[in-house]
Write an enzyme that holds these catalytic residues in place. Structure first.
Site, PDB file in Angstrom:
ATOM      1  N   HIS A  14      36.853 112.738  41.909  1.00  0.00           N
ATOM      2  CA  HIS A  14      37.129 111.286  41.989  1.00  0.00           C
ATOM      3  C   HIS A  14      36.900 110.674  40.614  1.00  0.00           C
ATOM      4  CE1 HIS A  14      36.924 107.254  44.205  1.00  0.00           C
ATOM      5  NE2 HIS A  14      36.738 106.969  42.928  1.00  0.00           N
ATOM      6  N   LYS A 100      45.259 107.474  48.519  1.00  0.00           N
ATOM      7  CA  LYS A 100      44.025 106.689  48.513  1.00  0.00           C
ATOM      8  C   LYS A 100      44.172 105.405  49.314  1.00  0.00           C
ATOM      9  CE  LYS A 100      39.914 105.507  47.128  1.00  0.00           C
ATOM     10  NZ  LYS A 100      39.183 105.473  45.890  1.00  0.00           N
ATOM     11  N   HIS A 137      38.152 104.585  50.213  1.00  0.00           N
ATOM     12  CA  HIS A 137      37.083 103.708  49.732  1.00  0.00           C
ATOM     13  C   HIS A 137      36.487 103.071  50.986  1.00  0.00           C
ATOM     14  CE1 HIS A 137      35.151 100.957  46.707  1.00  0.00           C
ATOM     15  NE2 HIS A 137      34.889 100.360  47.851  1.00  0.00           N
ATOM     16  N   HIS A 175      32.712 108.488  47.219  1.00  0.00           N
ATOM     17  CA  HIS A 175      31.485 107.891  46.657  1.00  0.00           C
ATOM     18  C   HIS A 175      30.560 107.301  47.727  1.00  0.00           C
ATOM     19  CE1 HIS A 175      34.135 104.439  46.938  1.00  0.00           C
ATOM     20  NE2 HIS A 175      34.773 104.703  45.818  1.00  0.00           N
ATOM     21  N   ASP A 248      33.398 109.181  40.011  1.00  0.00           N
ATOM     22  CA  ASP A 248      33.805 107.768  40.050  1.00  0.00           C
ATOM     23  C   ASP A 248      33.550 107.100  38.698  1.00  0.00           C
ATOM     24  OD1 ASP A 248      34.925 105.458  41.064  1.00  0.00           O
ATOM     25  OD2 ASP A 248      33.101 104.798  42.074  1.00  0.00           O
TER      26      ASP A 248
HETATM   27  C1  NCD Z   1      36.291 101.410  40.304  1.00  0.00           C
HETATM   28  C2  NCD Z   1      37.194 100.938  39.156  1.00  0.00           C
HETATM   29  O1  NCD Z   1      36.694 100.268  38.256  1.00  0.00           O
HETATM   30  O2  NCD Z   1      38.377 101.285  39.160  1.00  0.00           O
HETATM   31  N1  NCD Z   1      35.055 100.677  40.255  1.00  0.00           N
HETATM   32  C3  NCD Z   1      33.875 101.045  40.805  1.00  0.00           C
HETATM   33  O3  NCD Z   1      32.935 100.252  40.775  1.00  0.00           O
HETATM   34  N2  NCD Z   1      33.697 102.225  41.356  1.00  0.00           N
HETATM   35  C4  NCD Z   1      37.010 101.263  41.594  1.00  0.00           C
HETATM   36  C5  NCD Z   1      36.355 101.998  42.741  1.00  0.00           C
HETATM   37  O4  NCD Z   1      36.364 103.221  42.807  1.00  0.00           O
HETATM   38  O5  NCD Z   1      35.815 101.320  43.638  1.00  0.00           O
HETATM   39 ZN    ZN Z   2      36.531 105.023  42.209  1.00  0.00          ZN
END
Ligand code: NCD
Ligand code: ZN
Length: 345
Positions: A14, A100, A137, A175, A248
């Site tokens: 991810h 996604k 998500h 996540h 992430d």
């Molecule tokens: C991610 C992003 O900035 O693209 N931000 C985050 O806080 N994880 C988007 C996401 O995966 O929720």
């Molecule tokens: Zn993400």
């Protein structure tokens, strides 16, 4: 205590690579450590069609440092207007590993996401039939739900009923951040996998909010309590399982983080494996990092494990206060405290 750690070359399941100059700035960090990464489609505009994914893949490949052996694994961004036939075509092409689902408004560039899961049932049905995984998500966006409860409420209200309704749909809960999510994943069958970030294994909301507000700890889903972090560490360090590495890593220019309305996202790709090693070391589970980082993901996705190995040394180092990021700068996560492991290749 071992001072060196060698594991099969890992994957990041991810990752946010962005586009243009930002892509060129962050991609080398990931390509240095990982053989493959599942690339999130939340560009602006999002990666909705197979042709968009192919074009984005070509831009990523063109931005790779010379000689880098790195394979981007592409995804599509599910919208309520996505034609089910487009997903059949995507599955048959073999060019995408998943689709996604962003609840509309849940996070960065999620405006084109899904308002009601019931509105995408035809799409999810063809994905189940085609064996194309749904990457989720997992947070509700209901304004009445407290931000710290949004993941747990999503599992109860949305994901639980969805898995029951479509038992052949393969789903990755991305996540995960709570003990509730670990219980949920454990209770589900092999149709469900989950990714865990390094920052959720290492930090809690106290790190973000006690004594000062630290914007680089602000990500979505937000960091939770100590007992949630403990549950995540236990799940990640279990050995062979349906939990796997997904950083992430989500870069935002420093002026978009250190400002009155800062973006969500922590950039960890500069030291991804080092951060995971630190977390596994904390619970005496360094010997199980290879399952989490290199074996569980390929097994769940039905892909081969990578050839080759990578090595980390127990050695303190400090990342720079900022990396170049197009016309701006990028503050790496944990710029405020030395890292305890160093990736040597
Ligand atoms: C991610 C992003 O900035 O693209 N931000 C985050 O806080 N994880 C988007 C996401 O995966 O929720
Ligand atoms: Zn993400």
């Amino acid at each position: 205590m071992p001072d060196a750690l060698t594991l099969p070359r890992p994957d990041d399941w991810h990752l946010h690579l962005r586009d243009g100059a930002a892509l060129a700035a962050v991609l080398p960090h990931t390509a240095r450590q990982f053989a493959r990464a599942v690339v999130m489609p939340n560009l602006s505009p999002p990666v909705v069609r197979l042709a968009d994914a192919r074009a984005y893949q070509a831009r990523i490949e063109a931005a790779l440092p010379p000689g880098a052996a790195f394979q981007p694994l592409m995804t599509l961004y599910l919208t309520e207007a996505t034609p089910p036939e487009a997903l059949i075509e995507a599955a048959e092409s073999g060019a995408v590993v998943g689709v996604k689902l962003y609840p509309a408004g849940a996070t960065t560039n999620s405006d084109s996401g899904v308002r009601e899961v019931s509105a995408v049932l035809p799409q999810l049905e063809v994905m189940a039939a085609a064996g194309l995984p749904l990457l989720v998500h997992g947070e509700v966006t209901d304004p009445a739900v407290d931000i710290f409860d949004r993941e747990a409420v999503f599992l109860e209200r949305t994901l639980g009923p969805l898995l029951e309704r479509l038992p052949t749909l393969r789903v990755v809960l991305e996540h995960i951040t709570t003990a509730a999510a670990v219980r949920f994943v454990d209770a589900a069958g092999p149709q469900l996998g989950a990714t865990i970030t390094a920052h959720h294994l290492l930090a809690t909301r106290n790190d973000m909010l006690v004594g000062a507000i630290r914007p680089h700890y602000f990500c979505l889903p937000v960091l939770k309590r100590a007992r949630d972090r403990e549950a995540l560490l236990e799940a990640a360090a279990r050995g062979p399982s349906r939990y796997f590495l997904g950083t992430d890593s989500a870069p935002h220019a420093v002026d978009k983080k250190e400002c009155p309305a800062g973006c969500a996202g922590s950039f960890t790709a500069h030291a991804a494996l080092e951060l995971y090693a630190e977390a596994f070391d904390e619970v005496g589970a360094l010997d199980r990092l290879a399952d989490f980082a290199s074996r569980n993901g390929p097994r769940w996705y039905g892909l081969p494990e990578n050839d080759g190995e990578v090595t980390l040394l127990r050695e303190e180092w400090a990342p720079p206060a900022a990396y170049p990021f197009g016309a701006g700068a990028l503050r790496p996560w944990r710029h405020d405290k030395p890292l305890r492991w160093r990736f040597v290749g």
